[in-house]
Design an enzyme around this catalytic site. Sequence first.
Site, mmCIF file in Angstrom:
data_model
loop_
_atom_site.group_PDB
_atom_site.id
_atom_site.type_symbol
_atom_site.label_atom_id
_atom_site.label_comp_id
_atom_site.label_asym_id
_atom_site.label_seq_id
_atom_site.Cartn_x
_atom_site.Cartn_y
_atom_site.Cartn_z
ATOM 1 N N PHE A 50 0.851 -1.189 0.000
ATOM 2 C CA PHE A 50 0.000 0.000 0.000
ATOM 3 C C PHE A 50 0.890 1.244 0.000
ATOM 4 O O PHE A 50 1.892 1.286 0.719
ATOM 5 C CB PHE A 50 -0.879 -0.042 1.254
ATOM 6 C CG PHE A 50 -2.011 0.923 1.245
ATOM 7 C CD1 PHE A 50 -3.170 0.642 0.524
ATOM 8 C CD2 PHE A 50 -1.944 2.111 1.956
ATOM 9 C CE1 PHE A 50 -4.232 1.538 0.531
ATOM 10 C CE2 PHE A 50 -3.005 3.006 1.961
ATOM 11 C CZ PHE A 50 -4.151 2.721 1.240
ATOM 12 N N ASP B 260 2.277 -6.075 7.731
ATOM 13 C CA ASP B 260 1.086 -5.248 7.777
ATOM 14 C C ASP B 260 -0.116 -6.163 7.533
ATOM 15 O O ASP B 260 -0.202 -6.819 6.478
ATOM 16 C CB ASP B 260 1.177 -4.143 6.720
ATOM 17 C CG ASP B 260 0.065 -3.118 6.876
ATOM 18 O OD1 ASP B 260 -1.041 -3.508 7.315
ATOM 19 O OD2 ASP B 260 0.287 -1.943 6.541
ATOM 20 N N TYR C 33 -10.583 -0.516 10.854
ATOM 21 C CA TYR C 33 -11.842 -0.042 10.259
ATOM 22 C C TYR C 33 -12.245 -0.876 9.046
ATOM 23 O O TYR C 33 -13.294 -0.667 8.475
ATOM 24 C CB TYR C 33 -11.758 1.447 9.876
ATOM 25 C CG TYR C 33 -10.495 1.833 9.128
ATOM 26 C CD1 TYR C 33 -10.355 1.582 7.780
ATOM 27 C CD2 TYR C 33 -9.434 2.431 9.808
ATOM 28 C CE1 TYR C 33 -9.189 1.922 7.111
ATOM 29 C CE2 TYR C 33 -8.263 2.774 9.150
ATOM 30 C CZ TYR C 33 -8.147 2.523 7.803
ATOM 31 O OH TYR C 33 -6.996 2.845 7.160
ATOM 32 N N LYS C 34 -11.390 -1.833 8.642
ATOM 33 C CA LYS C 34 -11.723 -2.682 7.497
ATOM 34 C C LYS C 34 -12.521 -3.882 8.016
ATOM 35 O O LYS C 34 -13.664 -3.730 8.422
ATOM 36 C CB LYS C 34 -10.440 -3.059 6.755
ATOM 37 C CG LYS C 34 -9.802 -1.824 6.077
ATOM 38 C CD LYS C 34 -8.421 -2.048 5.514
ATOM 39 C CE LYS C 34 -7.900 -0.737 4.892
ATOM 40 N NZ LYS C 34 -6.450 -0.724 4.700
ATOM 41 N N ARG D 108 -13.035 -3.765 -7.199
ATOM 42 C CA ARG D 108 -12.638 -4.562 -6.038
ATOM 43 C C ARG D 108 -13.851 -4.888 -5.176
ATOM 44 O O ARG D 108 -14.677 -4.015 -4.902
ATOM 45 C CB ARG D 108 -11.608 -3.762 -5.243
ATOM 46 C CG ARG D 108 -10.927 -4.519 -4.154
ATOM 47 C CD ARG D 108 -9.818 -3.674 -3.548
ATOM 48 N NE ARG D 108 -10.362 -2.587 -2.751
ATOM 49 C CZ ARG D 108 -9.722 -2.007 -1.726
ATOM 50 N NH1 ARG D 108 -8.518 -2.410 -1.401
ATOM 51 N NH2 ARG D 108 -10.277 -1.029 -1.048
HETATM 52 C C1 LIG Z 1 -5.778 0.600 4.650
HETATM 53 C C2 LIG Z 1 -4.296 0.524 4.709
HETATM 54 C C3 LIG Z 1 -3.541 1.574 5.276
HETATM 55 C C4 LIG Z 1 -4.187 2.823 5.775
HETATM 56 O O1 LIG Z 1 -3.401 3.510 6.704
HETATM 57 P P1 LIG Z 1 -4.085 4.615 7.634
HETATM 58 O O2 LIG Z 1 -2.971 5.246 8.356
HETATM 59 O O3 LIG Z 1 -5.068 3.898 8.511
HETATM 60 O O4 LIG Z 1 -4.811 5.565 6.746
HETATM 61 C C5 LIG Z 1 -2.171 1.398 5.361
HETATM 62 N N1 LIG Z 1 -1.561 0.289 4.887
HETATM 63 C C6 LIG Z 1 -2.262 -0.707 4.321
HETATM 64 C C7 LIG Z 1 -1.552 -1.915 3.827
HETATM 65 C C8 LIG Z 1 -3.645 -0.612 4.197
HETATM 66 O O5 LIG Z 1 -4.328 -1.584 3.610
#
Ligand SMILES: *Cc1c(COP(=O)(O)O)cnc(C)c1O
Length: 397
Positions: free
Chosen positions: A113, A184, A209-210, A356
């Site tokens: 990400f 992660d 939050y996911k 998705r």
């Molecule tokens: C959703 C997601 C994030 C989001 O990071 P935030 O700091 O919560 O905005 C970061 N890394 C990955 C791999 C994600 O899927």
Amino acid sequence: MTDFAATRALFHLPEGVLYLDGNSLGPLPLAAEARAARVLRAEWGDRLIRAWNDAHWTTLPARVGDRIARLIGAPPGTVTTGDTLSIKVFQALAAALALRPDRRVVLSDSGNFPTDLYIADALVQALGRGLEVKVVAPEEVAAAIDDSVAVVMLTQVDYRTGRLHDMAALTARAHASGALAVWDLAHSAGALPIDVTAAQADFAIGCTYKYLNGGPGAPAFIHVAPAHADVAQPILAGWFGHDAPFAFERDYRPAPGVERMRVGTPPIVALSILDAALDAWEEVDMADLRAASIRLSERFIHEVEARCPQVTLASPRDPQARGSQVSFTHPHAYAVMQALIARGVIGDVRAPDVLRFGFTPLYLSEDEVVRAATILAEILDTGAWDRADYHARAKVT
Ligand SMILES: *Cc1c(COP(=O)(O)O)cnc(C)c1O
């Protein structure tokens, strides 16, 4: 057997919506609504500052952490919560790098990400000791681990394609060459069984939050393996990670264990909502969840491929090689998704051309998945997506 009809009843699911985006923002758990009302009025409202002690706000980050620990195979007392995932990426990577001071490479992959990679780039720049972030294709990670690598930093499930890394195998490979592994779990926690202990992950981080349904901007989590927990340097040496925050000492002394990864005042309202959201997992067997998730995603792929020759599967075909999401490509993915959303089927798009869909057995049924595929087919067959307003991009996709 997990009773998924019972877990579904725990959520507010708006009428007329087929929700295939719980991988991005989980729906509202009814218990969270009640808990938010209580924390606002009965705790903050009535108890005011006394609530830090009598409503046990001070220990909430650890108590919520323990509930997440159970879902990721971490021992109690090794997970804390707060801040955002981007901040937890920064802390975990900095701590891991400090444990390998004579190595210079952070290895990641091109499926990671963006925020993880941005944070890694910025951290490496700030540390300024000849460190480098090396990004290779996901399938080339194992071969790229050599004795220059300090830290292998990966996201287990690719946010675009759903491709699943073998956490245990890659961590073993990292350890064999003397590197540490930071995982992660943003798209893993609550999506599939995870065992950070068996995989020997050094650090694990994720958002809530996911799949964990903690609400927009819900606090992130961080796990530090017991072997590192008392030596890891938290880098963001905030007072809530201090051994004695209310001694107000001039000098920082890290708290024992993972508590040192706390930074500042915890977000009590958000943590309370997350705590209530985690109730939904109490009776869930993660093996049942995985089986149900695979059933849903396989059915979706089958239905879409049978009806929609216009789209191409962009996720691994082998369900064991996927997380709990499925992606298809279409040259006009954005407009197609807007047409789907207008008909109550909510998924999302990832640039440039990925449609998705997330599969969340806690509240999604096989019948809904089939209906979503049918509506996608209608949109593609009739060209209903090709309207000016469906092409106009919103800020959040
Ligand atoms: C959703 C997601 C994030 C989001 O990071 P935030 O700091 O919560 O905005 C970061 N890394 C990955 C791999 C994600 O899927």
